[in-house]
Design a protein around this motif. Sequence first.
Motif, PDB file in Angstrom:
ATOM      1  N   ILE A 198      -7.538  10.985  -0.123  1.00  0.00           N
ATOM      2  CA  ILE A 198      -8.086  10.523   1.159  1.00  0.00           C
ATOM      3  C   ILE A 198      -8.127   9.001   1.236  1.00  0.00           C
ATOM      4  O   ILE A 198      -8.572   8.330   0.308  1.00  0.00           O
ATOM      5  N   SER A 199      -7.680   8.481   2.371  1.00  0.00           N
ATOM      6  CA  SER A 199      -7.818   7.059   2.698  1.00  0.00           C
ATOM      7  C   SER A 199      -8.717   6.951   3.927  1.00  0.00           C
ATOM      8  O   SER A 199      -8.479   7.634   4.932  1.00  0.00           O
ATOM      9  N   THR A 200      -9.756   6.114   3.848  1.00  0.00           N
ATOM     10  CA  THR A 200     -10.744   6.039   4.927  1.00  0.00           C
ATOM     11  C   THR A 200     -10.785   4.637   5.522  1.00  0.00           C
ATOM     12  O   THR A 200     -11.006   3.664   4.798  1.00  0.00           O
ATOM     13  N   PHE A 201     -10.546   4.561   6.813  1.00  0.00           N
ATOM     14  CA  PHE A 201     -10.702   3.304   7.556  1.00  0.00           C
ATOM     15  C   PHE A 201     -10.896   3.645   9.036  1.00  0.00           C
ATOM     16  O   PHE A 201     -10.413   4.671   9.509  1.00  0.00           O
ATOM     17  N   PRO A 202     -11.627   2.803   9.772  1.00  0.00           N
ATOM     18  CA  PRO A 202     -11.969   3.144  11.158  1.00  0.00           C
ATOM     19  C   PRO A 202     -10.790   3.002  12.106  1.00  0.00           C
ATOM     20  O   PRO A 202      -9.830   2.270  11.847  1.00  0.00           O
ATOM     21  N   TYR A 203     -10.886   3.718  13.226  1.00  0.00           N
ATOM     22  CA  TYR A 203      -9.921   3.550  14.305  1.00  0.00           C
ATOM     23  C   TYR A 203     -10.018   2.135  14.858  1.00  0.00           C
ATOM     24  O   TYR A 203     -11.059   1.481  14.770  1.00  0.00           O
ATOM     25  N   GLY A 204      -8.945   1.701  15.467  1.00  0.00           N
ATOM     26  CA  GLY A 204      -8.975   0.484  16.254  1.00  0.00           C
ATOM     27  C   GLY A 204      -8.900   0.820  17.730  1.00  0.00           C
ATOM     28  O   GLY A 204      -8.526   1.932  18.112  1.00  0.00           O
ATOM     29  N   LEU A 205      -9.267  -0.131  18.556  1.00  0.00           N
ATOM     30  CA  LEU A 205      -9.206   0.048  20.008  1.00  0.00           C
ATOM     31  C   LEU A 205      -8.235  -0.981  20.573  1.00  0.00           C
ATOM     32  O   LEU A 205      -8.359  -2.180  20.297  1.00  0.00           O
ATOM     33  N   ASP A 206      -7.291  -0.513  21.349  1.00  0.00           N
ATOM     34  CA  ASP A 206      -6.326  -1.399  21.995  1.00  0.00           C
ATOM     35  C   ASP A 206      -7.024  -2.083  23.169  1.00  0.00           C
ATOM     36  O   ASP A 206      -6.990  -1.599  24.302  1.00  0.00           O
ATOM     37  N   THR A 207      -7.677  -3.207  22.888  1.00  0.00           N
ATOM     38  CA  THR A 207      -8.477  -3.878  23.913  1.00  0.00           C
ATOM     39  C   THR A 207      -7.608  -4.475  25.016  1.00  0.00           C
ATOM     40  O   THR A 207      -8.058  -4.591  26.161  1.00  0.00           O
ATOM     41  N   ASP A 208      -6.367  -4.860  24.705  1.00  0.00           N
ATOM     42  CA  ASP A 208      -5.476  -5.362  25.762  1.00  0.00           C
ATOM     43  C   ASP A 208      -5.250  -4.285  26.812  1.00  0.00           C
ATOM     44  O   ASP A 208      -5.328  -4.542  28.019  1.00  0.00           O
TER      45      ASP A 208
END
Length: 414
Positions: A198-208
């Motif tokens: 398992i690799s754990t990291f948060p989602y990103g949000l395409d703010t543009d």
Amino acid sequence: MNILLATYWPIPHLGGVWPFMLQVKRRLEQLGHTVDLFGNGPDSPKYYIVNQERELSKEFILPMLQRKLNENANPLLNMDPWVRNVELDRYCLELSAAYFGLDHYDIIHAQDVISALAMSRVKSKHTALVANVHGSLASEVILLLQRNQDPGYRESPVWKYYWALEHYGSAAADVTITSTTWMKNILMQNFSVPEQQISTFPYGLDTDQFWSICAQGTDLTAPDGKKVIICPARLVYIKGLHFLISALQLLNQRRSDWVCWIVGEGDKKEDLMKQAIQAGVAGNVVFLGHRSDIPALLQQADIFVHPSIQDNQPFSVMEAQVSGLPVVVSNAGGLPEMVQHEVTGLVSPVGDVNMLASHLEFLLAHDEVRANMGAAAKAWGTEYWSMDLMIGNLLKVYQRALWPNKNSDYTHLN
């Protein structure tokens, strides 16, 4: 790289999987990669690759499967109609993927355990498989079985089947991604997925993209003299909207300077509308249905609320934080990892309608606190939900899946 983003779910889809796939596709294509989207047809029984003339009707496949998987040949599969239907659909997914051909893809990035398991059975050996577990499908089934007061659910064919899907689907990939520690722990503790998988990291949000949609505006405005509580969510049991209606009934007994916009569709819509009428809050609760202008609606709102029973890392919370709204959430799943209580929002136990009502009442009554929490949420969300950071982490996972025993840098993937 040639990349296939695959899902068992219909695409386009009202949940968070579809926007995740779209923003990953956009960003990876900006970096020079080729990305296809594969999934269930939203309006017709088929599997297809979006924006290409490649689709396969389930009506063509199912007669063959039904002959092969009859009660005599496979009695276990036919013990439960729910299990049978899902398994037949999984076979349709497998056969469609094999029919389209997967040899030219370097990476298949599955968006659920069902598609991960299916793709693992038909992909080429040289094609790496990554699985994104956006939520625990088997855990949702547990909630449904418990809701139906089935004390022996762990012995039921449905539970055993979904446990196997969660376990084997997660373990089938070269690397499995989760966005929260909560989801990682669920996979490890409940479904025996090895930690090193398992690799754990948060989602990103395409703010543009988010601010581009926001700039298009909306035809809705906040009513005079009312503060807007907004809840964008699928109207399904797992999202806990029935708790919100009950909390709003209590809130309505204390103050009336609010309106609640519920944005979304789902199989519980009619029940929720009836509940709002019976609770005497139908005049204050507006069901807006599906909307494409949620970023603009968030600018009209004062408070964001999300009373979910189970959730991982919902996009709606990310969007609310980037919009500068204080978020009122339950402590379900990964939500406490997204919201710092009394700093960026307020967190209450799942189903505690009294505390939920008190939190909404407190923010309505304290303008300065509400503004400060919203500002803190915006600062934190803008930094933490970085799309660049997520894509960088995703490319590292792709490298690990392609070359598991090599430690070369991944700059050539950018």
